[in-house]
Design an enzyme around this catalytic site. Structure first.
Site, PDB file in Angstrom:
ATOM      1  CB  SER A 274      12.497 -25.066 -27.237  1.00 40.33           C
ATOM      2  OG  SER A 274      12.487 -26.479 -27.198  1.00 40.33           O
ATOM      3  CG  HIS A 339      14.552 -23.975 -30.550  1.00 42.04           C
ATOM      4  ND1 HIS A 339      13.435 -24.403 -31.214  1.00 42.04           N
ATOM      5  CD2 HIS A 339      14.989 -25.025 -29.807  1.00 42.04           C
ATOM      6  CE1 HIS A 339      13.188 -25.665 -30.888  1.00 42.04           C
ATOM      7  NE2 HIS A 339      14.117 -26.072 -30.036  1.00 42.04           N
TER       8      HIS A 339
END
EC number: 3.4.21.105
Length: 400
Positions: A274, A339
């Protein structure tokens, strides 16, 4: 019987000449004189500029040797300079497929254009040509850049980086799924963290884990969304900007993600790609917003909304999993901070890369500012990992 009369001297000489002509190879045609590239050919006084008149005469005498689109760009460059001279470096940049911002502006202000009509208006294109045109409108905000990309793209090399990374992630996931006999929420399996690729805070001295964690995913739901975003966003970006630039943004997002976790969520492990995916997607979305009027991709508002919803759902899943009761206490589930590290890289380094199509990044002052910021963060995170854990007397989960 009488002797045969000898042939006449003129006939014999002609026959001998024919035999010699057959033995001697034909001379090779002299190659055409190439377009001169040495500075003294254009600029004998070493002023750094070429007179427009001399430039035009060289184009007329050597223009047939150039690609048609480059010849048109050179003419546009000549037409745009009313002061009677052209910068030699601009010419070199064009011939080496590197165009400066000033060069682009010169063409935009010229009396000629790269094409007389927009790329979307061209008819009779093959399937591959329509695909290249689609990618151009998906990623580039300026018509001159779209036309340049459409004319010069050869699919050599193909977008191998994102495809190779995606295939490796799928292969590792399938291998772990078979080994653990679990494909959904693999991260809840007691043996999941024993894999040598996962980043674990107790094993942070093993430097490869800051990068290899991208090949481990929490489950098929985690892998699925990352793969879709990598292919839908990463592959077109790599087709336009090349494997080196997109690979740099992706890997920078991956490393920033794991380092951000080691600083902000010190007891948690990290898995999944991610960080790299969010770096690419956030850079692409930011580039669209910053060039909203120039981007002519279809349904851009709807598609941005869908992309943001997908990213929010994936981020929400990661937050929920992080605070869900762990399957292997006292170690928590993987962190979601990676993230955010990817997003930070995307809206800094990533945006500079995407906004400078075919421009030299080392000539952009903003590029060096963001590179310096990234380097400072990496150094800070390294010192943090070396000293902060012991100074804070943090209780870490036992090694897997």
């Amino acid at each position: 019987m009488g002797e045969h009369p000898s042939p006449a001297p003129a006939v014999a000489a002609c026959a001998e000449a024919e035999r010699i002509e057959e033995l001697e190879p034909e001379p090779e045609p002299e190659p055409e004189e190439p377009l001169p590239m040495a500075p003294e050919d254009f600029d004998p006084g070493n002023t750094g500029y070429i007179s427009t008149g001399k430039f035009r005469s060289l184009l007329e005498s050597h223009g047939s040797e150039l690609d048609p689109h480059k010849r048109e760009v050179l003419l546009a460059l000549a037409d745009s300079n009313s002061d009677g001279h052209i910068c030699y470096q601009d010419f070199v940049n064009l011939m080496s497929n590197k165009r400066s911002n000033s060069f682009r502006q010169a063409i935009l202000q010229g009396n000629r254009r790269l094409c007389s009509k927009a790329l979307l208006e061209e008819k009779g294109l093959s399937l591959s040509q329509r695909l290249i045109r689609h990618v151009a409108y998906e990623t580039l905000p300026r018509e001159i850049d779209r036309k340049w990309y459409y004319d010069s793209y050869t699919c050599c090399p193909p977008p191998w980086f994102m495809i190779a990374i995606t295939l490796l992630e799928i292969a590792f996931f399938l291998y772990n799924g078979v080994a653990l006999d679990q494909f959904v929420l693999q991260v809840t399996h007691p043996l999941y963290l024993k894999n040598a690729l996962v980043y674990h805070p107790q094993l942070r001295a093993q430097a490869w884990r800051y990068l290899t964690y991208i090949f481990m995913h929490a489950g098929i739901e985690h892998l699925g969304l990352n793969v879709v975003l990598q292919l839908l966003v990463g592959v077109p970006l790599e087709m336009v900007h090349g494997a080196a630039r997109i690979g740099f943004v992706y890997v920078a997002g991956v490393v920033a993600g794991s380092l951000a976790v080691s600083v902000a969520d010190m007891t948690a492990p990290v898995v999944g790609s991610s960080g790299g995916v969010y770096a690419l997607v956030s850079a692409h979305l930011a580039n669209i917003v910053m060039n909203w009027s120039g981007m002519e991709c279809q349904f851009k508002l709807l598609r941005m909304a869908v992309a943001l919803i997908c990213m929010s759902m994936e981020f929400g899943r990661a937050v929920w999993l992080r605070f869900h009761p762990s399957a292997y206490p006292p170690c928590p589930h993987p962190s979601f901070v990676a993230h955010l590290g990817g997003v930070a890289v995307g809206i800094t380094l990533g945006v500079v890369v995407l906004r400078n199509y075919e421009q030299r990044l080392q000539d952009q002052s903003l590029w060096w500012i963001f590179v310096a910021m990234y380097a400072v963060f990496v150094l800070f995170a390294v010192f943090w990992n070396v000293f902060a854990y012991s100074l804070l007397e943090l209780r870490l989960p036992p090694p897997p």
